[in-house]
Design a protein around this motif. Structure first.
Motif, mmCIF file in Angstrom:
data_model
loop_
_atom_site.group_PDB
_atom_site.id
_atom_site.type_symbol
_atom_site.label_atom_id
_atom_site.label_comp_id
_atom_site.label_asym_id
_atom_site.label_seq_id
_atom_site.Cartn_x
_atom_site.Cartn_y
_atom_site.Cartn_z
ATOM 1 N N GLY A 64 0.948 -1.040 0.157
ATOM 2 C CA GLY A 64 -0.153 0.165 0.039
ATOM 3 C C GLY A 64 0.846 1.227 0.077
ATOM 4 O O GLY A 64 1.244 1.609 1.036
ATOM 5 N N ALA A 120 -0.081 4.053 -1.687
ATOM 6 C CA ALA A 120 -0.929 5.160 -1.968
ATOM 7 C C ALA A 120 -1.160 6.171 -0.845
ATOM 8 O O ALA A 120 -1.051 5.617 0.372
ATOM 9 N N VAL A 142 -3.830 7.427 0.684
ATOM 10 C CA VAL A 142 -5.392 7.490 0.731
ATOM 11 C C VAL A 142 -5.852 8.420 1.581
ATOM 12 O O VAL A 142 -5.357 8.472 2.654
ATOM 13 N N ALA A 143 -7.014 9.277 1.324
ATOM 14 C CA ALA A 143 -7.522 9.998 2.201
ATOM 15 C C ALA A 143 -7.973 9.330 3.376
ATOM 16 O O ALA A 143 -8.559 8.195 3.382
ATOM 17 N N ASP A 144 -7.669 9.999 4.469
ATOM 18 C CA ASP A 144 -8.471 9.510 5.690
ATOM 19 C C ASP A 144 -9.825 9.844 5.897
ATOM 20 O O ASP A 144 -10.535 9.122 6.517
ATOM 21 N N ALA A 151 -12.561 7.621 5.869
ATOM 22 C CA ALA A 151 -12.637 6.590 4.402
ATOM 23 C C ALA A 151 -12.138 5.309 4.909
ATOM 24 O O ALA A 151 -11.571 5.082 6.166
ATOM 25 N N PRO A 152 -12.431 4.316 4.228
ATOM 26 C CA PRO A 152 -11.908 3.027 4.514
ATOM 27 C C PRO A 152 -10.481 2.692 4.564
ATOM 28 O O PRO A 152 -10.005 3.352 3.664
ATOM 29 N N ASP A 153 -9.954 2.095 5.524
ATOM 30 C CA ASP A 153 -8.656 1.956 5.625
ATOM 31 C C ASP A 153 -8.142 0.471 4.820
ATOM 32 O O ASP A 153 -8.356 -0.637 5.240
ATOM 33 N N ILE A 154 -7.672 0.814 3.850
ATOM 34 C CA ILE A 154 -7.537 -0.320 2.737
ATOM 35 C C ILE A 154 -6.631 -1.170 3.254
ATOM 36 O O ILE A 154 -6.684 -2.224 3.216
ATOM 37 N N LEU A 155 -5.579 -0.538 3.626
ATOM 38 C CA LEU A 155 -4.210 -1.355 4.173
ATOM 39 C C LEU A 155 -4.742 -2.177 5.283
ATOM 40 O O LEU A 155 -4.537 -3.398 5.444
ATOM 41 N N GLY A 204 3.117 -1.675 4.297
ATOM 42 C CA GLY A 204 2.470 -0.272 4.247
ATOM 43 C C GLY A 204 3.315 0.598 4.162
ATOM 44 O O GLY A 204 4.774 0.506 4.261
ATOM 45 N N PHE A 205 2.959 1.961 3.790
ATOM 46 C CA PHE A 205 4.066 3.182 3.864
ATOM 47 C C PHE A 205 3.357 4.066 4.963
ATOM 48 O O PHE A 205 2.471 3.933 5.239
ATOM 49 N N LYS A 226 1.949 2.336 13.483
ATOM 50 C CA LYS A 226 1.118 2.037 12.411
ATOM 51 C C LYS A 226 1.393 0.193 12.202
ATOM 52 O O LYS A 226 0.379 -0.453 11.907
ATOM 53 N N ARG A 246 -0.555 -1.482 14.984
ATOM 54 C CA ARG A 246 -2.058 -1.176 14.771
ATOM 55 C C ARG A 246 -2.685 -1.788 13.604
ATOM 56 O O ARG A 246 -3.811 -2.288 13.682
HETATM 57 O O1 C5P Z 1 -2.653 5.609 8.987
HETATM 58 P P1 C5P Z 1 -1.809 6.259 7.664
HETATM 59 O O2 C5P Z 1 -2.753 6.675 6.711
HETATM 60 O O3 C5P Z 1 -0.818 7.100 7.979
HETATM 61 O O4 C5P Z 1 -1.026 4.869 6.872
HETATM 62 C C1 C5P Z 1 -0.596 4.924 5.811
HETATM 63 C C2 C5P Z 1 -0.701 3.525 5.177
HETATM 64 O O5 C5P Z 1 -1.849 3.201 5.248
HETATM 65 C C3 C5P Z 1 -0.122 3.810 3.626
HETATM 66 O O6 C5P Z 1 0.386 2.421 3.527
HETATM 67 C C4 C5P Z 1 -1.562 3.946 2.994
HETATM 68 O O7 C5P Z 1 -1.618 3.269 1.635
HETATM 69 C C5 C5P Z 1 -2.493 2.976 4.022
HETATM 70 N N1 C5P Z 1 -3.847 3.804 3.987
HETATM 71 C C6 C5P Z 1 -4.789 3.047 3.364
HETATM 72 N N2 C5P Z 1 -6.136 3.379 3.448
HETATM 73 C C7 C5P Z 1 -6.474 4.527 3.953
HETATM 74 C C8 C5P Z 1 -5.331 5.133 4.764
HETATM 75 C C9 C5P Z 1 -3.960 4.672 4.623
HETATM 76 O O8 C5P Z 1 -4.774 1.881 2.775
HETATM 77 N N3 C5P Z 1 -7.553 5.237 4.220
#
Ligand code: C5P
Length: 412
Positions: A275, A277, A279-281, A306-310, A324-325, A339, A342
């Protein structure tokens, strides 16, 4: 295990007679910069344009020119030399050499090596435009391509003979770039890798959206490096203006919700998920169907998580190795570690971001953390950094596989 940027390769560079032979000097330098060992073999005609001494100095190896050089043959015979090469590159390749290669001739050292080698052969033709378009040259090329010889160029433009047209040798930088993925490390050979990259856009109305500064460059470089390492790569990308890396399947999305859906649509048979990207929180609670008008002095936006994809990938019952990044502005290691735990990740790549760091830049540095380990990858181009990152990910992935396969010790 090494984490060097490029796989060390043994390149046999054939130089044939043409004015473009001088460009081969730059080519040797660039190939060596990439970590390759270069053995130069020149035809007799090539030595009329540039001296073997030039290439000996640049390659750090004695140049081979003849089949009958007893001392050289005693050190490494032509068959051994043909076996030594991981790749044969002929640049410049003259019309005469292409004809001899097509004819299967073994009438000088370079031609003999090409007949005797099992390594892939790449040629970068260089000749006058009329020689290039001549029917005999075309037929020879068709024969060679049909046999699996790979063609690099040629370019078109002004020629040494004063004419303009097709037939200029491809520039050394372009040749090196084309050869980058060839003879890869194979560190991820055959694995399915899903990578997300770039920003997302969360629409507020038909013309406005919330987004971030991510350019997608790091994620795209990781996709290219994973492909280079032999993986089947699916790249789920937010809106970016980057070309798709060669051999990579790309799915374009805009919002976090679309990225979530696209990642989960591909994750079923994934061995690895990366992951990368941004991604918008938070995403607007609703998207207005018409443009929001400036009727009041103050406008309040209601945002939802937003959904946490990772985290959702890491929580799957049959989860891939999940990476993850973490882009942080302060206390990078502390936040990244939090992270990792968690989100239940296998590895996290942390970097410091800010106005002049990481985002939309050509270079970057990473701190890699995993349960019980860490590694710092120093500042370098995102392409090279991605290769090092992929090498570490592959190492951790294999480690994880080994521990899963470990038999449980019998109870005493
Ligand atoms: O929690 P944070 O956004 O800092 O974590 C970053 C990591 O989580 C990245 O790898 C990012 O691609 C992933 N992410 C995600 N979905 C989100 C927010 C972050 O997959 N809504």
């Amino acid at each position: 295990m090494t984490t060097s940027a490029a796989a060390p390769r043994r390149i046999l560079l054939g130089i044939t007679g043409g004015i473009a032979a001088y460009k081969a000097a730059e080519l040797v330098r660039r190939l060596r910069e990439q970590g390759a060992q270069v053995q130069v073999v020149m035809t007799e005609a090539a030595t009329r344009f540039v001296t073997p001494l030039t290439f000996q100095a640049l390659s750090g190896r004695p140049v081979r020119t003849g089949l009958w050089d007893e001392a050289a043959e005693a050190a490494m015979g032509h068959i051994e030399l043909a076996r030594w090469a991981d790749l044969v590159l002929v640049a410049p390749a003259s019309a005469d050499f292409l004809a001899r290669l097509a004819g299967g001739r073994a009438d000088d050292l370079l031609a003999t090596l090409c007949v005797a080698t099992e390594a892939p052969i790449w040629v970068a033709p260089a000749m006058n435009r009329l020689m290039w378009s001549n029917v005999a040259t075309r037929a020879n090329l068709a024969t060679l391509v049909g046999r699996g010889v790979r063609l690099l160029g040629p370019d078109s433009g002004s020629q040494a003979c004063g004419e303009t047209g097709e037939g200029r040798m491809l520039e050394p930088a372009a040749i090196v770039e084309a050869l980058r993925g060839v003879g890869s490390t194979g560190a991820l050979a055959g694995l399915n890798v899903v990578i997300s990259a770039g920003p997302t856009r969360e629409p507020l109305d038909p013309v406005r959206f919330i987004s971030n500064r991510s350019s997608g460059k790091m994620g795209f470089a990781v996709a290219a490096a994973a492909r280079e390492a032999g993986a089947h790569v699916t790249l789920v990308s937010g809106p970016v203006s980057l070309p798709t890396p060669a051999g990579v399947r790309r799915v374009d999305v805009e919002t976090a919700a679309q990225m979530y859906a696209a990642v989960h649509a591909s994750i079923g048979d994934a061995d690895l998920y990366i992951g990368a990207a941004a991604v918008a929180d938070y995403t607007p609670a609703c998207c207005e169907s018409q443009k929001i008008k400036k009727t009041s002095d103050c406008l309040e936006l209601s945002l939802h998580r937003a959904p946490d994809i990772l985290a959702s990938v890491a929580a799957l019952e049959r989860r891939p190795f999940t990476v993850g990044f973490a882009a942080e502005t302060t206390e990078v290691e502390k936040h990244a570690l939090a992270k990792l735990v968690r989100k239940r990740l296998d590895l996290i790549a942390a970097n410091e971001v800010g106005t002049d760091r990481a985002f939309d830049r050509e270079d970057n540095a990473l701190l890699l953390l995993w349960p019980g380990g860490r590694r710092e990858l120093a500042l370098k181009s995102k392409a090279d950094l991605a290769r090092e990152f992929v090498a570490v990910v592959a190492e951790r992935y294999r480690d994880a596989q080994r521990s899963v396969a470990q038999p449980v010790p019998a109870a005493v």
